[in-house]
Scaffold this motif. Structure first.
Motif, mmCIF file in Angstrom:
data_model
loop_
_atom_site.group_PDB
_atom_site.id
_atom_site.type_symbol
_atom_site.label_atom_id
_atom_site.label_comp_id
_atom_site.label_asym_id
_atom_site.label_seq_id
_atom_site.Cartn_x
_atom_site.Cartn_y
_atom_site.Cartn_z
ATOM 1 N N UNK A 67 0.843 -1.196 0.000
ATOM 2 C CA UNK A 67 0.000 0.000 0.000
ATOM 3 C C UNK A 67 0.877 1.245 0.000
ATOM 4 N N UNK A 68 0.517 2.228 -0.797
ATOM 5 C CA UNK A 68 1.197 3.523 -0.826
ATOM 6 C C UNK A 68 0.199 4.601 -0.450
ATOM 7 N N UNK A 69 0.613 5.481 0.453
ATOM 8 C CA UNK A 69 -0.248 6.593 0.864
ATOM 9 C C UNK A 69 0.076 7.816 0.017
ATOM 10 N N UNK A 70 -0.908 8.272 -0.714
ATOM 11 C CA UNK A 70 -0.751 9.448 -1.562
ATOM 12 C C UNK A 70 -1.102 10.684 -0.739
ATOM 13 N N UNK A 71 -0.107 11.510 -0.478
ATOM 14 C CA UNK A 71 -0.305 12.700 0.343
ATOM 15 C C UNK A 71 -0.289 13.964 -0.516
ATOM 16 N N UNK A 72 -1.086 14.961 -0.091
ATOM 17 C CA UNK A 72 -1.007 16.301 -0.684
ATOM 18 C C UNK A 72 0.122 17.022 0.039
ATOM 19 N N UNK A 73 1.289 17.020 -0.566
ATOM 20 C CA UNK A 73 2.453 17.663 0.023
ATOM 21 C C UNK A 73 3.397 18.074 -1.093
ATOM 22 N N UNK A 74 4.231 19.061 -0.815
ATOM 23 C CA UNK A 74 5.072 19.664 -1.838
ATOM 24 C C UNK A 74 6.522 19.244 -1.639
ATOM 25 N N UNK A 75 7.037 18.318 -2.451
ATOM 26 C CA UNK A 75 8.425 17.885 -2.295
ATOM 27 C C UNK A 75 9.423 19.024 -2.441
ATOM 28 N N UNK A 76 9.098 20.033 -3.268
ATOM 29 C CA UNK A 76 10.023 21.148 -3.495
ATOM 30 C C UNK A 76 10.093 22.095 -2.305
ATOM 31 N N UNK A 77 9.181 21.955 -1.345
ATOM 32 C CA UNK A 77 9.153 22.837 -0.173
ATOM 33 C C UNK A 77 9.228 22.015 1.106
ATOM 34 N N UNK A 78 10.196 21.107 1.133
ATOM 35 C CA UNK A 78 10.453 20.279 2.312
ATOM 36 C C UNK A 78 9.215 19.493 2.716
ATOM 37 N N UNK A 79 8.453 19.024 1.726
ATOM 38 C CA UNK A 79 7.314 18.141 1.955
ATOM 39 C C UNK A 79 6.228 18.794 2.800
ATOM 40 N N UNK A 80 6.073 20.087 2.669
ATOM 41 C CA UNK A 80 5.002 20.754 3.405
ATOM 42 C C UNK A 80 3.643 20.316 2.865
ATOM 43 N N UNK A 81 2.643 20.187 3.732
ATOM 44 C CA UNK A 81 1.300 19.862 3.255
ATOM 45 C C UNK A 81 0.807 20.888 2.244
ATOM 46 N N UNK A 82 0.113 20.416 1.236
ATOM 47 C CA UNK A 82 -0.394 21.288 0.177
ATOM 48 C C UNK A 82 -1.916 21.332 0.242
ATOM 49 N N UNK A 83 -2.477 22.447 -0.178
ATOM 50 C CA UNK A 83 -3.925 22.615 -0.160
ATOM 51 C C UNK A 83 -4.400 23.089 -1.529
ATOM 52 N N UNK A 84 -5.708 23.103 -1.708
ATOM 53 C CA UNK A 84 -6.282 23.590 -2.952
ATOM 54 C C UNK A 84 -7.355 22.657 -3.472
ATOM 55 N N UNK A 85 -7.817 22.915 -4.678
ATOM 56 C CA UNK A 85 -8.865 22.116 -5.302
ATOM 57 C C UNK A 85 -8.276 20.894 -5.982
ATOM 58 N N UNK A 86 -8.835 19.739 -5.697
ATOM 59 C CA UNK A 86 -8.451 18.514 -6.393
ATOM 60 C C UNK A 86 -9.367 18.380 -7.607
ATOM 61 N N UNK A 87 -8.820 18.597 -8.775
ATOM 62 C CA UNK A 87 -9.630 18.554 -9.995
ATOM 63 C C UNK A 87 -9.855 17.122 -10.473
ATOM 64 N N UNK A 88 -8.852 16.253 -10.262
ATOM 65 C CA UNK A 88 -8.964 14.897 -10.791
ATOM 66 C C UNK A 88 -8.063 13.962 -9.986
#
Length: 661
Positions: free
Chosen positions: A328-349
């Motif tokens: 199992x792999x957990x898909x996280x909303x996070x930004x690898x380019x910014x030290x893996x900070x959580x990311x927010x916004x609209x999930x379009x797809x």
């Protein structure tokens, strides 16, 4: 066996993926469902799928999903006769379990006394040691010889309240900070220290017990691949365990369950050192996030079994045998380019393009596709800072471990994920990494191989930008292709920025002779449509699927996807950021400040702490200098881009700084 209780309407005291997972089983069993929701979750998928839903006013977990009194009232108001806690939030609260029972409702979980016995990690370790289960003891007063040590919250997990400490001088501050974080997450500020094993393995045993004395050890799982003490990749069975160690682990887990009179689904977690010795860490008195890998191996529906046990049914003497391997792999909303900070916004797809099933299957039976998706979000969902950053779990089963890893990596690479930045690329690279495939697993794996899992772009963004530009041209053209002329002309110019900050400037002409791209002279255009571009390079054709939402462009290929932001052809020279300015990287709440204006600071020194997505995030000084401005105040709600502080070099005076404003 005949049940002593019959559940007719089940309320899930949770949200997102786990609520949807429980509802799926309820639909199959013919049980009515009730959801609860905060205000941000009013139109969430789990709310839409339930038969009834009750509002919990507010947004923060403390005002909503952590209000046991509100949830019990919601169950009674909706006519529910049972409550399933899911995982997280109140799932391991003995007080909540008792409140559910006191209200005359069925509690789909272990007895409150069993939850209480395991509620404090320190007390649980003492209890397990007395029962003969090996434990990694708490350190009352760590010394230099004990370093490094791990600070942990006694009442919870998931990475909250956890710190690795390498210097004794740092220990008091880290204990205090961990206590504050633990109190906010779990309602208790109790923390403790234990020896930190940087190359230890995190292995757990799935338990299931009924009220008639039967206790199952339903196989084991390896959950060693973690970032910031949060699990990222889990698999079953744990690879490479000698048969005798596996048998001892299962026996220790069963002993733990019997010691506290456990009933229901739970997990005993252990740490294995390099010599193969194991130590009890904790017992999670609930269903685990990673339970689908066990379901894929056994064909069991663990939620259905939870409900059956809560109704009083008796388990068979032994669980079914396992077959194959599941990851199992957990898909996280996070930004690898910014030290893996959580990311927010609209999930379009969020779409798997390979055959798969949702919330069920994935195993080796004739009906299984081998791939399963469990997700709490859907197209149009808003990823907010209020809750955990996990978007979905992708699970793959195959007869062998290598085949399962390959199947999962391919499913992730081909997925269409349009919205906030994610850890998808890191997951794919980890699953294909030689060390992972060789079974060299430990809790420091992701940190050890960080450079290989997040390498610099090797030209993929540039080709994606070219495909995006040509798709845009196809969407704009009328009778003739955009940029096409009878006479030579200036090339078309388009600019894009990838999420890692890489900018691509695309200059191209579409002539009678075909595509002329200045940055990609060997690339030929085969076809271009608004949503699909085919390019040929070195005789090899590749198709790029292009989707645009405003200025955001997503380019997908079978090898992976690239997210781009379309930029204006000519940047606005008046738009600039103050040198040394520290901007809020995400929406969140300022918890505390650790410096004051006028302080001399050093690079990397924490200046303030933000809370977002249930985690604390330190904002640090970008360089040595003077903190000339500190605009953040504790309790302040900030949006991305909010100016928090300004650090100037020592040579610059405050007067010079103000003149630059």
């Amino acid at each position: 066996m005949t049940s002593t209780t019959s559940i007719g309407n089940l309320l899930v005291a949770n949200r997102g993926e786990i609520a949807r997972r429980v509802f799926r089983t309820c639909r199959e069993l013919g049980i009515a469902t009730t959801a609860v929701h905060s205000d941000p979750d009013a139109d969430a998928p789990h709310v839409r799928e339930a038969d009834a839903a009750v509002r919990l006013p507010g947004a923060a977990p403390a005002d909503t999903y952590l209000r046991g009194d509100s949830i019990v009232r919601a169950a009674l108001a909706a006519g529910a006769d049972a409550v399933h806690p899911g995982y997280g939030f109140l799932s391991e609260s003995a007080e909540f379990a008792q409140a559910v029972l006191d209200a005359g409702l069925v509690w789909v979980g272990p007895p409150p006394a069993a939850i209480a016995a395991m509620g404090s990690k320190t007390a649980a370790k003492r209890l397990m040691a007395a029962a003969g289960v090996p434990v990694l003891g708490a350190l009352a007063e760590p010394t230099e010889a004990d370093l490094p040590v791990l600070v942990k919250a006694a009442a919870g997990g998931g990475g909250r309240g956890m710190r690795v400490v390498h210097r004794l001088a740092d220990l008091p501050g880290e204990l205090a900070a961990a206590g504050v974080e633990a109190a906010k997450a779990f309602g208790s500020d109790e923390v403790f220290c234990e020896r930190y094993l940087p190359t230890g393995r995190h292995v757990e045993v799935q338990l299931l017990a009924d009220a008639h004395g039967t206790v199952w050890a339903v196989g084991d799982r390896d959950c060693s691949l973690q970032r910031r003490h949060q699990k990222v990749i889990e698999e079953a069975p744990a690879p490479g365990l000698p048969a005798e160690v596996r048998a001892e682990l299962h026996a220790a887990a069963v002993t733990a369950a019997r010691t506290i009179g456990y009933v229901g689904a739970g997990t005993a977690e252990f740490l294995l050192d390099e010599d193969g010795r194991f130590y009890f860490l904790e017992m999670n008195t609930r269903l685990q996030v990673e339970h689908p890998v066990t379901e894929a191996l056994t064909g069991l529906d663990l939620v259905a079994l939870q409900l059956a046990v809560a109704e009083g049914e008796e388990l068979p003497p032994l669980p079914p045998a396992s077959r194959g391997h599941a990851i199992e792999a957990r898909l996280y909303a996070e930004d690898p380019a910014k030290d893996w900070r959580p990311a927010t916004g609209t999930l379009h797809c969020l779409e798997l393009t390979v055959p798969h099933q949702e919330f069920t299957g994935g195993g080796g039976g004739p009906e299984g596709s081998g791939v399963r998706l469990d997700s709490g979000v859907a197209a149009g969902s808003e990823v907010t800072p209020h809750y955990d950053a996990m978007l979905a779990k992708v699970i793959a089963w195959a007869p062998t471990r290598a085949a399962a890893a390959r199947r999962l990596a391919d499913a992730l690479a081909r997925a269409r994920i349009h919205g906030p930045s994610t850890n998808r690329e890191s997951l794919v690279r980890a699953l294909r990494h030689p060390a992972f495939l060789a079974g060299h697993l430990h809790t420091g794996f992701l940190a050890e191989h960080a450079a290989e899992l997040t390498p610099p772009d090797a030209g993929g963004a540039g080709r994606a930008a070219l495909a995006a530009a040509l798709a845009d041209a196809a969407a704009r053209r009328t009778a003739l292709p955009s940029g096409w002329r009878n006479l030579p002309s200036q090339p078309q110019l388009k600019r894009y920025r990838a999420d890692d900050g890489t900018e691509s400037e695309v200059r191209y002409r579409l002539t009678r002779a075909g595509l002329r791209a200045e940055d990609h002279p060997d690339v030929e255009l085969v076809s271009a449509a608004p949503e699909s571009v085919v390019l040929s390079e070195g005789g090899v054709r590749r198709r790029y699927h292009v989707t645009r939402y405003g200025d955001r462009v997503y380019v997908d290929t079978p090898a992976g996807g690239t997210a781009l932001t379309a930029l204006p052809r000519f940047p606005d020279p008046t738009v600039r950021t103050e040198p040394g300015a520290l901007l809020a990287p995400m929406p969140g709440t300022v918890l505390r400040t650790t410096a004051v204006a006028g302080d001399t600071v050093t690079a990397g020194q924490p200046l303030l702490v933000l809370e977002a997505m249930k985690m604390e995030h330190r904002v640090t000084a970008p360089a040595d200098g003077v903190l000339v401005e500190l605009r953040a105040t504790p309790g302040q709600q900030v949006e991305p881009g909010t100016l928090l502080a300004v650090v100037k070099s020592p040579q610059e005076s405050p007067q010079e700084s103000r003149q630059d404003d």
